[in-house]
Design a protein around this motif. Structure first.
Motif, PDB file in Angstrom:
ATOM      1  N   TRP A   1       0.825  -1.160  -0.032  1.00  9.64           N
ATOM      2  CA  TRP A   1      -0.022   0.224  -0.036  1.00  9.64           C
ATOM      3  C   TRP A   1       0.918   1.351   0.142  1.00  9.64           C
ATOM      4  O   TRP A   1       0.430   2.267  -0.309  1.00  9.64           O
ATOM      5  N   THR A   2       2.162   1.006   0.451  1.00  8.68           N
ATOM      6  CA  THR A   2       3.041   2.185   0.520  1.00  8.68           C
ATOM      7  C   THR A   2       4.186   1.988  -0.698  1.00  8.68           C
ATOM      8  O   THR A   2       4.866   0.975  -0.759  1.00  8.68           O
ATOM      9  N   ASP A   3       4.618   3.190  -1.324  1.00  8.07           N
ATOM     10  CA  ASP A   3       5.690   3.447  -2.323  1.00  8.07           C
ATOM     11  C   ASP A   3       6.971   2.724  -1.455  1.00  8.07           C
ATOM     12  O   ASP A   3       7.977   2.398  -2.427  1.00  8.07           O
ATOM     13  N   LYS A   4       7.081   2.948  -0.107  1.00 11.39           N
ATOM     14  CA  LYS A   4       8.073   2.532   0.413  1.00 11.39           C
ATOM     15  C   LYS A   4       8.540   1.108   0.062  1.00 11.39           C
ATOM     16  O   LYS A   4       9.764   0.800   0.065  1.00 11.39           O
ATOM     17  N   TYR A   5       7.585   0.242  -0.166  1.00 11.57           N
ATOM     18  CA  TYR A   5       7.845  -1.194  -0.335  1.00 11.57           C
ATOM     19  C   TYR A   5       7.466  -1.725  -1.234  1.00 11.57           C
ATOM     20  O   TYR A   5       7.168  -3.147  -1.509  1.00 11.57           O
ATOM     21  N   SER A   6       7.009  -0.937  -2.389  1.00 10.20           N
ATOM     22  CA  SER A   6       6.778  -1.382  -3.940  1.00 10.20           C
ATOM     23  C   SER A   6       7.948  -2.062  -4.567  1.00 10.20           C
ATOM     24  O   SER A   6       8.927  -1.634  -4.437  1.00 10.20           O
ATOM     25  N   TRP A   7       7.507  -3.096  -5.222  1.00 10.83           N
ATOM     26  CA  TRP A   7       8.257  -3.989  -5.934  1.00 10.83           C
ATOM     27  C   TRP A   7       8.915  -3.105  -7.340  1.00 10.83           C
ATOM     28  O   TRP A   7       9.707  -3.344  -8.132  1.00 10.83           O
ATOM     29  N   VAL A   8       8.115  -2.181  -7.593  1.00 11.15           N
ATOM     30  CA  VAL A   8       8.366  -1.415  -8.954  1.00 11.15           C
ATOM     31  C   VAL A   8       9.828  -0.980  -9.137  1.00 11.15           C
ATOM     32  O   VAL A   8      10.400  -1.262 -10.115  1.00 11.15           O
ATOM     33  N   PRO A   9      10.392  -0.182  -8.464  1.00 11.40           N
ATOM     34  CA  PRO A   9      11.470   0.590  -8.729  1.00 11.40           C
ATOM     35  C   PRO A   9      12.659  -0.429  -9.164  1.00 11.40           C
ATOM     36  O   PRO A   9      13.433  -0.481  -9.574  1.00 11.40           O
ATOM     37  N   GLY A  10      12.528  -1.923  -8.355  1.00 10.11           N
ATOM     38  CA  GLY A  10      13.577  -2.597  -8.249  1.00 10.11           C
ATOM     39  C   GLY A  10      13.352  -3.543  -9.443  1.00 10.11           C
ATOM     40  O   GLY A  10      14.476  -4.195 -10.009  1.00 10.11           O
ATOM     41  N   VAL A  11      12.270  -3.111 -10.302  1.00 11.46           N
ATOM     42  CA  VAL A  11      12.249  -4.330 -11.461  1.00 11.46           C
ATOM     43  C   VAL A  11      12.209  -3.198 -12.648  1.00 11.46           C
ATOM     44  O   VAL A  11      12.500  -3.896 -13.875  1.00 11.46           O
TER      45      VAL A  11
ATOM     46  N   GLY B   1      13.830   3.507 -13.571  1.00 12.04           N
ATOM     47  CA  GLY B   1      13.027   5.011 -13.960  1.00 12.04           C
ATOM     48  C   GLY B   1      11.694   4.896 -13.749  1.00 12.04           C
ATOM     49  O   GLY B   1      11.228   5.975 -13.818  1.00 12.04           O
ATOM     50  N   GLU B   2      10.918   3.978 -13.079  1.00  7.82           N
ATOM     51  CA  GLU B   2       9.700   4.021 -12.912  1.00  7.82           C
ATOM     52  C   GLU B   2       9.514   3.739 -11.409  1.00  7.82           C
ATOM     53  O   GLU B   2      10.212   3.119 -10.559  1.00  7.82           O
ATOM     54  N   GLY B   3       8.274   4.207 -10.733  1.00  9.31           N
ATOM     55  CA  GLY B   3       8.047   4.094  -9.324  1.00  9.31           C
ATOM     56  C   GLY B   3       6.908   4.555  -8.992  1.00  9.31           C
ATOM     57  O   GLY B   3       5.902   4.989  -9.627  1.00  9.31           O
ATOM     58  N   ALA B   4       6.523   5.003  -7.593  1.00  5.29           N
ATOM     59  CA  ALA B   4       5.543   5.684  -6.899  1.00  5.29           C
ATOM     60  C   ALA B   4       4.078   5.085  -7.215  1.00  5.29           C
ATOM     61  O   ALA B   4       3.296   5.935  -7.631  1.00  5.29           O
ATOM     62  N   PRO B   5       4.005   3.816  -7.204  1.00 12.86           N
ATOM     63  CA  PRO B   5       2.705   3.212  -7.855  1.00 12.86           C
ATOM     64  C   PRO B   5       1.729   3.166  -6.967  1.00 12.86           C
ATOM     65  O   PRO B   5       0.525   2.689  -7.425  1.00 12.86           O
ATOM     66  N   LEU B   6       1.770   3.544  -5.605  1.00 11.25           N
ATOM     67  CA  LEU B   6       0.783   3.203  -4.637  1.00 11.25           C
ATOM     68  C   LEU B   6      -0.085   4.314  -3.946  1.00 11.25           C
ATOM     69  O   LEU B   6       0.263   5.643  -4.229  1.00 11.25           O
ATOM     70  N   PRO B   7      -1.135   4.011  -3.259  1.00  9.99           N
ATOM     71  CA  PRO B   7      -1.859   5.131  -2.772  1.00  9.99           C
ATOM     72  C   PRO B   7      -1.212   5.863  -1.620  1.00  9.99           C
ATOM     73  O   PRO B   7      -1.724   6.905  -1.053  1.00  9.99           O
ATOM     74  N   TYR B   8      -0.052   5.428  -0.986  1.00  8.97           N
ATOM     75  CA  TYR B   8       0.896   5.935   0.144  1.00  8.97           C
ATOM     76  C   TYR B   8       2.064   6.411  -0.576  1.00  8.97           C
ATOM     77  O   TYR B   8       2.731   5.400  -1.051  1.00  8.97           O
ATOM     78  N   ASP B   9       2.707   7.594  -0.074  1.00 10.18           N
ATOM     79  CA  ASP B   9       4.259   7.747  -0.407  1.00 10.18           C
ATOM     80  C   ASP B   9       5.155   6.792   0.358  1.00 10.18           C
ATOM     81  O   ASP B   9       4.764   6.098   1.007  1.00 10.18           O
ATOM     82  N   GLU B  10       6.261   7.345   0.164  1.00  9.38           N
ATOM     83  CA  GLU B  10       7.557   6.528   0.986  1.00  9.38           C
ATOM     84  C   GLU B  10       7.296   6.808   2.368  1.00  9.38           C
ATOM     85  O   GLU B  10       7.810   6.280   3.191  1.00  9.38           O
ATOM     86  N   ASP B  11       6.978   8.126   2.776  1.00  2.40           N
ATOM     87  CA  ASP B  11       6.711   8.489   4.095  1.00  2.40           C
ATOM     88  C   ASP B  11       5.465   8.097   4.792  1.00  2.40           C
ATOM     89  O   ASP B  11       4.982   8.553   5.894  1.00  2.40           O
ATOM     90  N   LEU B  12       4.684   7.081   4.251  1.00  6.38           N
ATOM     91  CA  LEU B  12       3.445   6.642   4.588  1.00  6.38           C
ATOM     92  C   LEU B  12       2.364   7.740   4.588  1.00  6.38           C
ATOM     93  O   LEU B  12       1.419   7.523   5.461  1.00  6.38           O
ATOM     94  N   LYS B  13       2.574   8.476   3.769  1.00  7.09           N
ATOM     95  CA  LYS B  13       1.345   9.801   3.605  1.00  7.09           C
ATOM     96  C   LYS B  13       0.662   9.552   2.564  1.00  7.09           C
ATOM     97  O   LYS B  13       1.095   8.996   1.691  1.00  7.09           O
ATOM     98  N   ARG B  14      -0.810   9.824   2.632  1.00  7.78           N
ATOM     99  CA  ARG B  14      -1.596   9.626   1.698  1.00  7.78           C
ATOM    100  C   ARG B  14      -1.526  10.326   0.390  1.00  7.78           C
ATOM    101  O   ARG B  14      -1.210  11.595   0.737  1.00  7.78           O
TER     102      ARG B  14
END
Ligand SMILES: *[C@@H]1O[C@H](CO)[C@@H](O)[C@H](O)[C@H]1NC(C)=O
Length: 352
Positions: A311-321, A324-337
């Motif tokens: 649910w948070t960009d902090k633990y998304s699989w996307v940047p690792g795969v 140049g892409e990321g930030a795919p989820l409804p909460y950012d890396e600081d767990l903010k909506r």
């Protein structure tokens, strides 16, 4: 406008200014969690992928993961074959058991993920060069040992994952090379035998449009159901790229599965990735895409729920795969909506 009428029209004013029942209801809904609103608006759930090892090292993450924002967990990695049976015959349920146990303690259901998949498969399965008869025994043993272990504690199983190519043909894998498509039917029957209460799903990516791939799964599920195979749902993973959604095709396809095939539809791994950096404009466009997906689920009778892939960009699989892409989820890396969270909530509150 309302105010000027109220000021000039005495009696009418109180009637005009009084909130409607609908507005009061919306206000109450707005105070609830995504999952609670989805339940009220059609008995659906909101879920998230997670794994316990992350919660063990990140208390703020654990707090939100275990909160009532989500009522369904999917183990992101800890129920995959390579984790559960890393060596032939040596099952290790340690991490998966922890997840199921914490899920039950915090009132979550579990989507089991996944029994038969060509990827994150323990290397010994391919390296063994087994005969078809041996491989069939190995596959049945894996499916049934795992499904039996968690019997009664899993509400959906992703039984087979990603068995198609984009053109709708069967994907090449150690399983399809040995058995053609027969392993799909077997896996459903084996899983059902081992855990008759779990709803059984076939899952894939690019299951969100009107394409050869979605036509192939429609035909396959129709055939399996005709043969009495216990397939109960289709899981659309929902790994999207910003701005690349086919909203109408998605809705059409999911409606076909729901209304014609009469199977449940789960949005099983939703995320919408952005070419970095994530500017305010891109986050607004991402919110609009989240809105489209949520609306489409609500428009499909048997769409049972939406699971975010974390649910948070902090633990998304996307940047690792995807470089140049990321930030795919409804909460950012600081767990903010993010705007995406508000967009999902707005659609759920509106109920359409
Ligand atoms: C089983 O998995 C756990 C968690 O990953 C690990 O600590 C443990 O060593 C494993 N057990 C065996 C017998 O490999």
């Amino acid at each position: 406008m309302k105010l000027s009428i109220a000021l000039t029209a005495g009696l009418v004013a109180s009637a005009t200014a009084a909130p409607t029942i609908g507005a009061i209801f919306d206000k109450i809904l707005n105070k609830l969690s995504l999952d609670q609103i989805a339940k009220i608006r059609g008995g659906r759930y909101i879920g998230t992928a997670t794994d316990v090892w992350i919660m063990e090292q990140d208390a703020p993450y654990k707090k939100i993961t275990t909160s009532n924002e989500y009522s369904v967990w999917t183990p992101e990695n800890t129920m995959k074959w390579e984790t559960l049976q890393p060596q032939q015959g040596a099952f290790n349920f340690t991490e998966a058991d922890k997840l199921v146990s914490l899920a039950r303690k915090t009132g979550k259901k579990v989507r089991g993920h996944t029994l038969v998949w060509h990827s994150q498969l323990a290397p010994w399965v391919e390296a063994g060069n087994f005969s078809p008869a041996e491989l069939k025994k190995i596959t049945k043993n894996h499916v049934q040992t795992v499904a039996r272990h968690f019997r009664g504690k899993i509400f959906h199983w992703d039984v087979v994952n990603e068995v198609f190519n984009e053109d709708g043909t069967l994907r090449d894998s150690v399983f399809s090379r040995a058995f053609g498509e027969d392993f799909i039917e077997w896996a459903f029957r084996w899983a059902h035998e081992a855990d008759p209460h779990a709803k059984l799903y076939i899952t894939d990516y690019n299951f969100e449009g009107d394409t050869p791939k979605t036509k192939a799964v429609t035909a396959l599920v129709r055939k399996l159901k005709k043969k009495g195979v216990p397939v109960h749902g289709i899981g659309a993973q929902g790994h999207f790229i910003l701005g690349n959604l086919d909203g109408e095709g998605m809705k059409r396809t999911w409606k076909t599965w729901s209304d014609d095939l009469k199977v449940d539809v789960a949005i099983a791994e939703l995320d919408i990735r952005i070419p970095m950096p994530a500017t305010p404009e891109k986050l607004a466009a991402q919110a609009a895409d989240y809105e489209t997906v949520t609306k489409n689920c609500l428009a499909v009778k048997r769409c049972v729920g939406i699971t975010f892939w974390q649910w948070t960009d902090k633990y998304s699989w996307v940047p690792g795969v995807f470089t140049g892409e990321g930030a795919p989820l409804p909460y950012d890396e600081d767990l903010k909506r993010k705007p995406a969270f508000d967009a999902v909530k707005k659609v759920l509150v509106a109920g359409k």
